[in-house]
Design an enzyme around this catalytic site. Structure first.
Site, mmCIF file in Angstrom:
data_model
loop_
_atom_site.group_PDB
_atom_site.id
_atom_site.type_symbol
_atom_site.label_atom_id
_atom_site.label_comp_id
_atom_site.label_asym_id
_atom_site.label_seq_id
_atom_site.Cartn_x
_atom_site.Cartn_y
_atom_site.Cartn_z
ATOM 1 N N PRO A 20 -27.116 17.225 0.883
ATOM 2 C CA PRO A 20 -26.695 18.260 1.846
ATOM 3 C C PRO A 20 -27.859 19.109 2.342
ATOM 4 O O PRO A 20 -27.724 19.835 3.323
ATOM 5 C CB PRO A 20 -25.697 19.113 1.041
ATOM 6 C CG PRO A 20 -25.284 18.263 -0.112
ATOM 7 C CD PRO A 20 -26.449 17.364 -0.415
ATOM 8 N N GLU A 43 -26.096 15.877 -11.014
ATOM 9 C CA GLU A 43 -26.401 17.148 -10.343
ATOM 10 C C GLU A 43 -27.513 16.979 -9.314
ATOM 11 O O GLU A 43 -27.788 17.902 -8.552
ATOM 12 C CB GLU A 43 -26.805 18.212 -11.369
ATOM 13 C CG GLU A 43 -25.732 18.532 -12.392
ATOM 14 C CD GLU A 43 -24.412 18.943 -11.741
ATOM 15 O OE1 GLU A 43 -24.433 19.851 -10.897
ATOM 16 O OE2 GLU A 43 -23.375 18.339 -12.083
ATOM 17 N N ASP A 95 -19.180 4.130 23.281
ATOM 18 C CA ASP A 95 -18.838 4.933 22.112
ATOM 19 C C ASP A 95 -18.885 6.420 22.420
ATOM 20 O O ASP A 95 -19.688 6.874 23.215
ATOM 21 C CB ASP A 95 -19.849 4.701 20.972
ATOM 22 C CG ASP A 95 -19.652 3.369 20.289
ATOM 23 O OD1 ASP A 95 -18.639 2.708 20.568
ATOM 24 O OD2 ASP A 95 -20.522 3.017 19.480
ATOM 25 N N ARG A 108 -24.162 -1.679 13.472
ATOM 26 C CA ARG A 108 -23.352 -1.945 14.663
ATOM 27 C C ARG A 108 -24.116 -1.699 15.964
ATOM 28 O O ARG A 108 -23.647 -2.115 17.028
ATOM 29 C CB ARG A 108 -22.027 -1.187 14.615
ATOM 30 C CG ARG A 108 -22.146 0.304 14.638
ATOM 31 C CD ARG A 108 -20.822 0.980 14.359
ATOM 32 N NE ARG A 108 -19.828 0.770 15.412
ATOM 33 C CZ ARG A 108 -19.886 1.309 16.617
ATOM 34 N NH1 ARG A 108 -20.902 2.078 16.945
ATOM 35 N NH2 ARG A 108 -18.946 1.086 17.502
#
Ligand code: 4GY
Length: 249
Positions: A89, A116, A169, A154
């Site tokens: 993150p 962790e 897309d 893709r």
């Protein structure tokens, strides 16, 4: 391109690599994926890959040394020093632009953290880039690695059935960065709901204008930030602006 995935759970990648439209990209080696388990590079009878955190606290931390040994083995196999990515993150959020950049790259080493997290000294010494898939905490970097690999695979030539269907897309900034239009298929009547008449009119100019309007409406409704970005990039025509103005009134 070649991706080397460093993971304590290589088995979770197998259905992903052998299923669906992206399978061809992985099985042909167009997107080469090599899996490496740091446990295979850990020393001692117990082949330890994690240990308790200095300073105390809950959970375990991935040890730097087995990760470094894994990286060394990868460098030996490749005969070069690839970029090292850690999913966390902490990183910049992955978006279509980043995916396109990776889709045109030589690949990378994708390190999947568990527990962790990873000993910070490994991160400082070897990680070139951290990538986040969103502001929530997962139990490991494996799903983020599959997110990146899927999005990259893709975009490779000939992977999608209709060769350029990804041009339409959502988020494709080569187009306009707007969301995709709604799609319909048979039957024409389903639970009292019909298909918008224009789509069965056979009038392709009307169909394209309808789709454009739908994309504008959908984006304005759900992601007004993307309308602002498209406007700044001068990707909206006067006709687009007229549709949006009519919507707002
Ligand atoms: N979110 N985006 C993410 C994540 C799991 C640190 C070890 C995320 O990319 N990766 O949640 N990764 C990690 C988080 C500790 C597990």
């Amino acid at each position: 391109m070649r991706f080397d995935v460093v993971t304590l759970f290589p088995e979770v990648f197998s259905p992903f690599l052998t299923t669906g439209i992206t399978r061809r990209a992985f099985e042909s080696g167009q997107v080469e994926v090599h899996l490496h388990n740091p446990r295979d590079h850990a020393l001692g009878n117990y082949r330890r890959v994690d240990d308790r955190p200095f300073g105390g606290g809950p959970g375990m931390v991935m040890m730097a040394q087995p990760l470094r040994m894994t990286l060394q083995a990868i460098e030996q196999q490749r005969g070069s020093r690839p970029k090292v990515v850690l999913f966390s993150p902490v990183g910049q959020r992955l978006d279509h632009m980043q995916v396109q950049r990776w889709a045109q790259s030589e690949g990378a080493v994708l390190v999947c953290g568990r527990y962790e997290g990873v000993d910070q000294r490994f991160v400082d010494a070897y990680v070139d880039e951290q990538i986040s898939v969103g502001d929530y905490v997962l139990s490991g970097g494996e799903l983020p690695a599959m997110v990146l690999l899927d999005a990259v695979a893709r975009l490779q030539p000939h992977v999608l059935g209709d060769q350029d269907s990804h041009h339409f897309d959502s988020f494709n900034p080569a187009l306009d960065g707007l969301l995709d239009c709604p799609h319909y298929t048979r039957p024409e009547q389903w639970q009292d709901a019909t298909v918008p008449g224009v789509l069965i009119s056979g009038h392709h100019v009307h169909i394209e204008r309808w789709r454009r309007d739908q994309r504008l409406r959908l984006t304005a409704q759900h992601r007004p930030d993307l309308i602002v970005a498209a406007r700044l990039a001068q990707r909206l025509s006067p006709q687009d602006e007229a549709v949006l103005a009519e919507m707002a009134s």
